[in-house]
Structures are given as structure tokens and as C-alpha cells.
Design a protein around this motif. Structure first.
Motif, short mmCIF file in Angstrom:
data_model
loop_
_atom_site.label_atom_id
_atom_site.label_comp_id
_atom_site.label_asym_id
_atom_site.label_seq_id
_atom_site.Cartn_x
_atom_site.Cartn_y
_atom_site.Cartn_z
N ARG A 370 0.57 -0.95 0.43
CA ARG A 370 0.07 0.11 -0.04
C ARG A 370 0.78 1.33 -0.03
NH1 ARG A 370 -2.59 -3.45 3.97
NH2 ARG A 370 -4.59 -3.60 3.33
N ASN A 415 -5.61 5.08 1.30
CA ASN A 415 -4.63 3.87 1.54
C ASN A 415 -4.87 3.76 -0.73
OD1 ASN A 415 -4.28 3.53 3.30
ND2 ASN A 415 -5.88 1.93 3.71
N ASN A 431 -11.12 7.75 3.36
CA ASN A 431 -11.70 8.08 4.24
C ASN A 431 -12.33 9.64 4.65
OD1 ASN A 431 -11.21 8.15 8.59
ND2 ASN A 431 -13.27 8.31 6.93
N TYR A 475 -16.58 6.41 4.46
CA TYR A 475 -15.57 6.13 3.79
C TYR A 475 -16.44 5.80 2.08
CZ TYR A 475 -12.54 4.63 7.68
OH TYR A 475 -12.00 4.13 8.66
N THR A 477 -14.58 3.82 -1.83
CA THR A 477 -14.27 2.52 -1.79
C THR A 477 -13.89 3.03 -3.45
OG1 THR A 477 -15.74 1.52 -2.72
CG2 THR A 477 -14.19 1.09 -0.54
N ALA A 588 -8.65 4.30 10.16
CA ALA A 588 -8.56 2.58 9.44
C ALA A 588 -6.96 2.94 8.88
CB ALA A 588 -9.11 1.74 8.84
N ASN A 590 -3.69 2.48 8.82
CA ASN A 590 -3.16 1.62 8.56
C ASN A 590 -4.62 0.27 8.88
OD1 ASN A 590 -1.47 -0.99 9.19
ND2 ASN A 590 0.00 -0.48 10.62
N PRO A 591 -4.79 -0.25 8.31
CA PRO A 591 -5.83 -1.95 8.60
C PRO A 591 -5.36 -2.57 9.24
CG PRO A 591 -4.84 -2.07 6.14
CD PRO A 591 -4.27 -0.66 6.74
N GLN A 592 -3.68 -2.40 9.14
CA GLN A 592 -4.15 -3.56 11.19
C GLN A 592 -4.27 -3.31 11.87
OE1 GLN A 592 -3.58 -6.38 8.18
NE2 GLN A 592 -3.14 -6.97 10.07
N ILE A 594 -7.01 -0.55 13.97
CA ILE A 594 -7.27 0.69 14.16
C ILE A 594 -8.11 1.02 15.37
CG2 ILE A 594 -8.39 -0.71 11.35
CD1 ILE A 594 -11.12 -2.02 13.14
N ILE A 646 -7.15 -8.18 12.89
CA ILE A 646 -6.96 -7.02 13.24
C ILE A 646 -7.51 -6.51 14.19
CG2 ILE A 646 -8.37 -4.49 12.41
CD1 ILE A 646 -8.93 -5.64 10.16
#
Length: 832
Positions: A370, A415, A431, A475, A477, A588, A590-592, A594, A646
């Protein structure tokens, strides 16, 4: 264009009218009760422009007025009351002059001095005057004061750079401030707090240039006069006042490898009216670094995944603060001030090539690449008005203060997720998080001495704060690099949230000197808080009950021989949750990892106990302070593991904290040329979240140490060499620890043009290319170790020059709004 020209003409006409009125009033006062004269150099009879003059009353030996000589050396004191006086004149490069006594009365309503001759300082006198240094640290009955105006190492920095030098304070690399290990502190600017300080302390400090700071006051045991917020205490940033006569323009600039700034400040004071106009801008660039993260996550089925992350980081930022001020002395007992200020803070952070690899054992399960871009932008405006009335009785004062503050925020991230070949962008996640903090405050303060003698003082007042925070988050996409963004239809990801808070308070304090050397100051404050929260697009539970709180405080001090002092204090403090803790927007980036705020949080309560001893040895001062801090209902993070491995973080009132601490600091004058100061702070922390479930129960304890040292040496010929260093060890947290850090610099400064200007050269963190901080998180299901690196080695050139010279005028002390509230999480990207 015609409309613009008309407005410009109208503004100019308005300013001309104000100036004309001020000049007319001044000339009317010159008809009688005036003192005039001219200041010249003895050897050449040339006028001494901008010499500072002080009119001193013989009976009280106090300054009653100030003036500044004009370009021709001429000066005027107007509206001088009947009495006996003398004049003191000072100017850099000349010996101080004190006139003979003279009297203003009915038979002699004015005084005309012939030419007053100033003699140049000889070499011996210059050495004594220039080499002497005032103490950087002062110990008062209720506070410790760091005199920042005497520290040349801070040139080109901001308020966070100054705070790193202050005893009992710690500042991390992001500018987050803690007092004795607690980040729950109140930061005031000239006794006031604006919405931008309430939103994010670390970013607000970056908007204040170090050159504009006169002193930092650390109040570890605040009285009932202050709002009940801030469990760690109160920090008041005192800026350089503009209670002056004359005109001046100050220019300061810094050019550096990683940051540059430019500041302009102008002041005009004529008679009873004064104006100030100033601005400061700071740009940061070439701020490079790195990010590494490893987390072991245990799933519900008992399987363990090893997740590795790494990225290169870069940051660009722009900060600015601009202000216009006005003050007017109606008469000897009534004084008004008003002002408007505008600030901006733009920070863009990039994680280039954020690679996330997931392993089960040694087998690679997935790899995702990413690019992450985070935009943290804000602008704020503050408008204030203060009215102060004093009385013939010394110490009696009534003040009314008001403040309107508005802060607009944008906290977005994007991201870009690459394909499996890491060549093309497969999808994008965005976001949008738009926020607004708005507040209006009005307060009334009254101070009066009791009885005819000095030493007994009663103070009481009332205050109301109306605060409104809004967050509009969504959010979106998109597919590929060019696809259009579409909003996610999920009320937990896209919604509007409003949070209204109204705090009404009343207080009284009583201070009395007794038994000759003792002083007692005690008080009681009551605050009633009403909160309303609402999600516009969902019927979620946001019923938050109102509550009232009594907050007592007691301070006792005793003066000992040789200026020594011992103090004891107790107070209860309240910490309402900061907006970072309340905002339900899911962060989020960093999506790992949140996080999400909790709008149902209650305030936390802290009892503080403190004892200190100050002593002097020759020209050196030493202070010892011990303390105990006990917090209930502490706001602590709760971390759980979601699907897809996560780590999810939110906040609850489940914590108990206790800290036992000792701090020692000293300021040592080794000679007229060499000054050394330093401090050591240490405390033992105990944290417990009070839960019994072994999956969520957590406790931790350990020592936290920090220290700082500063050395200054005068080389002669107006050259000065200064060095500073600060270090903080590992910081204990409920579920792990935050890494230590170290910051140091070396500066060489030269003054010129009779000290109206200076140029300096500085180098920072020159022994290492990159500094790293290692953080650790440990729970029954999570083991995480992350490393953040920043390349903070920097070289800078400072330049400062003053045009014109100002003299202090004895204006009445003005009070201001002090919104002492809300707990700050220290996060840089989790605001509305």
C-alpha cells in the motif's frame, strides 16, 4: 474591484480616525502635568533615539509610567499626578542615568529637563553588565517559572522546543507534552485556552514561535480558581507583552535543513491606546523516517499469525499564527483589551511502500503493498474581549472576560492498494473526516484584600463554557487508479456526530499569611456539566447523564532562612475526555491497527499530594519535589482482535493509576560567564484496568526516568555558546511501554548593532542520522513491537533584528478566559 476599493478606503479611514482620536487625547493631556526633555550622548551631543525612560515615585519607589525617546531623543510623560518623582534612563551601550528628585504640584504643574547626557559604558562596566545572567528557573509559592526569554538556544524553534527545557515536563518527538508522566494537563496561553489547544495540544504548540515566549509557568497544584480539568496540572505559556510606548518592528527568521520560518511583529503605542500586529509562519520539509511493525495475534481457535509491516515515511508541514490586538486605558482604574488571532496547521504524512506480510509459522499467507497518505489540516480563529477594573485599594480588582473560538479540521487518509504483482493499483480506500470545534466562554473574577493590612486575600468568580463539536465522516472506495470513489453504505463507517457540552462553574479561594513565614491558600470549586450527543443518521445510544462535582484545593508554604522554602499541597482534579477519545469515526489508515472513540466516556478523577523544598547555595538554586497521584475511572485503551487478525482499539473508564515521584532540578551560576542548569525526574507507575476476565485483564508497573541539561558560556564580544540535551527513558503503559528518546543541540549566537540584532548558527542531533523509538504492546492475545524512525539531524541559521525600541508602561493586570479542560490522547491524527 470597486467594492474591494471601497472597503479598503473605509478601513483606512477607520484606522486614521482611531489614530487621530488617540493623538488628540494625548495632546489634550500635554497642557499640564507633563514632564519633558531630551536625551543626548555626552561625547557627541547626538540624540539617543529610542532610549527607555521610567518615571518613579519617590514615596513608593515604584514605576508609575514609562516612555521612549523619539528619533530626536525627545520624550514626554503626560498626565503626571502631583507628587515627588525621579527619572531613570537606560539604553544599551550607555550607563544608566538617574535624575535628581523633582516635584509636580499646583505651582509647578510641569517639568522641563535640559539636555540629559548619557555616558558610554566603559569596558569594565560592560563586562559586569553583559556577563551577568538572570536565573532561568524561579520558584514561586504556587508555581515554578522557566524564563524562556533568557535562553538563546530556542531561537528558531517553537513552544514544544521550549517545553523540553522546563523541569517536570517531558515532550516526545511528536510534541506531545506530559507533566510527571501524565499527559492529562491543561495548557494555557497568557491564561487563556482556545479551541485549537483543546483540539490537539502538540499541534497548537507548533504554532507559537519560541521567540515570542517570555516564560513557562508550571503549576502542579492548581487552586480552585482554575477549571477542574487537567489531572497532571496546569502549564501557562506567558508571551512577551505589548504594554509599551512607542513603535517597533521585529523581524526574525530561520533557514534550516529540515525547517524554516519567518516572523514579523509590529507594535504601536500612543498615549492610552495601543495596537499590535504580528505573524509567524513555519514550514517543515525533508522530514524523512521509517516504520516497522511486528505483531503476533492469537485467534479464537488458538492459531497464531505473525504480521510484519515496513515502510519509508516522509512528512511536510506548514504552521502559522497571526494576530491583531488592541488595548485602551479608559482611566487610571479601567482598562480594556480585545484581539483576534488566526492560526493554521497543515501536515501531510506519507507511508511509501507499506508492505504487510502475514505468516503462519514460517509459511507466507499473504502480502499486501500500500501507499498511505494522511492529511491533518486545521485552521482556527479566536476573538477575545477583556475588561478590568481596579480600585484605590491595592490588590482589589474586578474583571470580565469573554472568548469565542472556532476550529475547523480535516483529517483524511487515502490507501492505495496494489495488485499481487505490486505493479498497478488495484483499489483505493478513502476516509473523509471533517470536524468543527466551536466554543464560547464568559467569566467573572473578583479579587479583594480583607482588612487594612496585606497578606489576606479573597477571590471568587463564575464561569460558563458552551462547547460544540461536530464530526462528519465517511468511507469511500474506488477500483483501480482512476475509478470514481463511492461512499460505503454503512452507518458505522459513514455518519454525522455532534457533541454539545455546557460547563457552569463557581469558585472561591482564600489566602492568608500567618505566623510571619507561613502562607495558606485554599479553595473550593463546583462544576456542573451537561452533555448531549447525537448521531444524525442512526438511533444509537447516546444518552449521557449530567453530573456535578466539588473540587477542593489546599496549599501551604513556609519561608525559611536564606530564602529557602518548603511547600505542601493537595488538590482534586477532573479530566473530561478529549475529543480524540469521543469521536466515533473509525481510523483505519493502517488497516491492521484500527481505532474508534467512545462518546459515552465519563470523566476521570485524580487526587494529588505534593511536597517540595527549595534552597539556594550562593548564586545557585536547587529544588526537590515529591508527589503522589491517584486516579480512579482512568480512561484506558481496550484492545481486541477482530476477524482478519486486525487489532481494534477503543476506550473505557476502567483504569486505576498511581504514581510515586521525585524530581530534582538546579540552576548553577559557575561564573559570570558560565551557567549550568539541569533536572532529573523519576516516578514509579502502577496501572491496573480492574478487569477479572483473563482475556482482557491488564496491569503494569515500573520506573520512568527523564533528565535534561543546559550549559551556556559567554565568549565575549557579544558571542555566546549554548548546548542543550534532553532524554527520557522507556515509559510504562497499561499494556506495554513507549520507547525512550533523546534530543540535543549546539548553538552559537552573535549580537550586533547595539544588540538590536543577532545571528546564530545551530546544529541538532548531529551524532546520529536517524533516531528510533521502540514501542511494545502485550496482552493475552496480542504481542506487538513497532519501531518509528525519524531523521532529525538538522542545521539552521537564525537571524533576528529589531527596528525601533519600546519601553514598558505600567498597565493594569488583565485577566482572560482560562478553559482548563479535556483530556488529550496525544494522537496526531484522531481528531474530529
Amino acid at each position: 474591484m470597486k467594492t474591494l476599493n471601497f472597503r479598503a478606503i473605509a478601513i483606512l479611514f477607520f484606522l486614521f480616525t482611531i489614530q487621530h482620536t488617540a493623538v488628540s487625547q494625548t495632546q489634550a493631556n500635554l497642557e499640564k502635568n507633563i514632564v519633558t526633555g531630551k536625551v543626548v550622548e555626552k561625547s557627541s551631543s547626538e540624540p539617543v533615539a529610542y532610549a527607555s525612560l521610567t518615571l518613579i515615585e519617590v514615596a513608593t519607589a515604584e514605576s508609575v509610567s514609562g516612555a521612549v525617546a523619539d528619533f530626536n531623543g525627545e520624550f514626554v510623560f503626560s498626565a503626571v499626578k502631583e507628587g515627588k518623582y525621579f527619572i531613570q534612563i537606560s539604553f544599551m551601550g550607555f550607563r544608566d542615568f538617574i535624575s535628581d528628585e523633582f516635584e509636580i504640584n499646583e505651582s509647578q504643574p510641569s517639568m522641563q529637563f535640559d539636555a540629559i547626557y548619557l555616558e558610554p559604558e566603559d569596558l569594565a562596566l560592560e563586562e559586569v553588565t553583559v556577563m551577568g545572567q538572570r536565573d532561568l528557573i524561579e520558584e514561586k509559592v504556587d508555581r515554578t517559572i522557566y524564563n524562556a526569554e533568557n535562553d538563546n538556544t530556542i531561537v528558531g524553534g517553537d513552544a514544544s522546543d521550549v517545553m523540553r527545557r522546563v523541569p517536570m515536563l517531558s515532550v516526545d518527538m511528536d510534541g506531545n507534552v506530559s507533566m510527571r508522566g501524565s499527559t492529562n494537563i491543561l495548557v494555557l496561553i497568557d491564561g487563556k485556552q482556545s479551541a485549537i489547544v483543546a483540539s490537539n495540544i502538540s499541534d497548537a504548540l507548533k504554532q507559537i514561535p519560541a521567540e515570542e515566549i517570555k516564560a513557562i509557568e508550571v503549576i502542579t497544584s492548581p487552586s480552585a480558581k482554575y477549571d477542574a480539568e487537567g489531572t497532571g496540572g496546569v502549564i501557562n505559556i506567558v508571551t512577551k507583552k505589548n504594554n509599551i510606548q512607542g513603535a517597533s518592528l521585529n523581524i526574525n527568521t530561520t533557514v534550516g535543513w529540515r525547517a524554516s520560518n519567518l516572523g514579523l511583529n509590529a507594535s504601536l503605542k500612543k498615549g492610552k491606546m495601543g495596537f499590535t500586529l504580528g505573524g509567524f509562519g513555519r514550514a517543515g520539509y525533508n522530514i524523512l523516517g521509517s516504520f516497522d511493525n511486528q505483531q503476533l495475534v492469537t485467534n479464537m481457535d488458538g492459531s497464531t499469525l505473525n504480521i510484519l509491516q515496513s515502510a519509508d515515511t516522509r512528512t511536510n508541514q506548514m504552521f502559522g499564527r497571526y494576530n491583531f490586538g488592541w488595548d485602551y486605558e479608559i482611566n487610571d482604574f479601567n482598562f480594556m483589551t480585545a484581539g483576534v488571532s488566526f492560526g493554521l496547521r497543515n501536515r501531510n504524512t506519507y507511508q511509501d511502500g507499506l508492505l504487510t506480510e502475514t505468516f503462519m509459522g514460517e509459511l507466507l499467507q499473504s502480502a499486501v503493498l500500500r501507499d498511505v497518505e494522511t492529511s491533518n489540516l486545521s485552521n482556527n480563529i479566536d476573538i477575545n474581549y477583556n475588561y478590568t477594573k481596579t480600585y484605590e485599594k491595592k490588590g482589589k480588582e474586578l474583571s470580565i472576560s469573554s472568548l469565542y473560538s472556532l476550529n475547523n479540521l480535516t483529517n483524511d487518509f487515502i490507501n492505495n492498494v496494489y495488485t499481487g504483482t505490486f505493479e498497478d493499483i488495484a483499489s483505493r480506500v478513502k476516509n473523509n473526516n471533517l470536524g468543527k470545534n466551536e466554543e464560547f466562554t464568559i467569566q467573572l473574577d473578583y479579587v479583594t484584600p480583607i482588612g487594612s493590612g496585606e497578606g489576606t486575600l479573597l477571590e471568587y468568580g463564575a464561569k460558563n463554557i458552551m462547547r460544540k463539536a461536530e464530526s462528519d465522516f465517511a468511507y469511500l472506495t474506488a477500483q483501480g487508479a482512476d475509478g470514481e470513489f463511492e461512499q460505503v453504505d454503512d452507518i458505522t463507517l459513514s455518519n454525522e456526530f455532534s457533541y454539545d457540552q455546557n460547563v457552569t462553574a463557581g469558585y472561591f479561594t482564600f489566602m492568608r499569611n500567618f505566623l510571619k513565614d507561613y502562607t495558606f491558600k485554599g479553595g473550593l470549586r463546583y462544576e456542573y456539566t451537561n452533555i448531549q450527543a447525537d448521531f444524525r443518521n442512526a438511533e444509537l445510544d447516546t444518552d449521557i447523564p449530567s453530573y456535578g462535582l466539588f473540587v477542593p484545593s489546599m496549599n501551604l508554604s513556609r519561608k525559611l532562612e536564606n530564602g529557602n522554602m518548603i511547600k505542601a499541597a493537595y488538590n482534586r482534579r477532573v479530566q473530561r475526555p478529549f475529543l480524540n477519545f469521543l469521536n466515533p469515526n473509525i481510523n483505519a489508515a493502517n488497516p491492521q491497527q484500527i481505532s474508534q472513540g467512545n462518546p459515552l466516556l465519563d470523566p476521570e478523577l485524580t487526587d494529588n499530594y505534593e511536597m517540595s523544598y527549595s534552597t539556594y547555595i550562593g548564586n545557585s538554586s536547587i529544588n526537590f519535589t515529591s508527589y503522589l497521584r491517584n486516579t480512579t475511572g482512568s480512561i484506558q485503551p481496550v484492545r481486541t482482535v477482530l476477524d482478519d487478525d486486525i487489532i481494534f482499539t477503543t476506550f473505557e473508564n476502567i483504569g486505576r493509576e498511581r504514581a510515586y515521584g521525585l524530581s530534582i532540578f538546579s540552576n548553577i551560576n559557575l561564573s559570570n560567564r558560565f551557567n549550568l542548569s539541569g533536572s532529573i525526574d523519576g516516578y514509579f507507575a502502577q496501572l491496573d484496568n480492574g478487569l477479572e476476565d483473563p482475556l482482557f485483564a491488564a496491569s503494569n508497573s515500573g520506573f520512568v526516568l527523564s533528565g535534561r541539561a543546559r550549559a551556556s558560556y559567554l565568549l565575549g564580544n557579544d558571542w555566546q555558546l549554548e548546548a542543550f540535551g534532553f532524554a527520557r527513558g522507556r515509559q510504562v503503559q497499561l499494556q506495554g511501554s513507549a520507547g525512550g528518546l533523546a534530543i540535543y543541540n549546539l548553538n552559537l549566537n552573535k549580537q550586533f548593532a547595539e544588540k538590536r540584532g543577532s545571528i546564530g548558527f545551530g546544529i541538532e542531533n548531529f551524532l546520529m542520522r536517524e533516531f528510533t523509538m521502540r514501542n511494545e504492546l502485550v496482552t493475552p492475545t496480542i504481542v506487538q513491537q513497532s519501531t518509528v524512525g525519524i531523521q532529525n539531524m538538522s542545521f539552521k541559521i537564525n537571524f533576528n533584528y529589531r527596528i525601533g525600541r519600546l519601553s514598558t508602561d505600567s498597565k493594569k493586570k488583565t485577566r482572560g478566559v482560562t478553559n482548563d479542560d479535556i483530556k488529550d490522547s496525544g494522537a496526531d491524527n484522531s481528531m474530529n
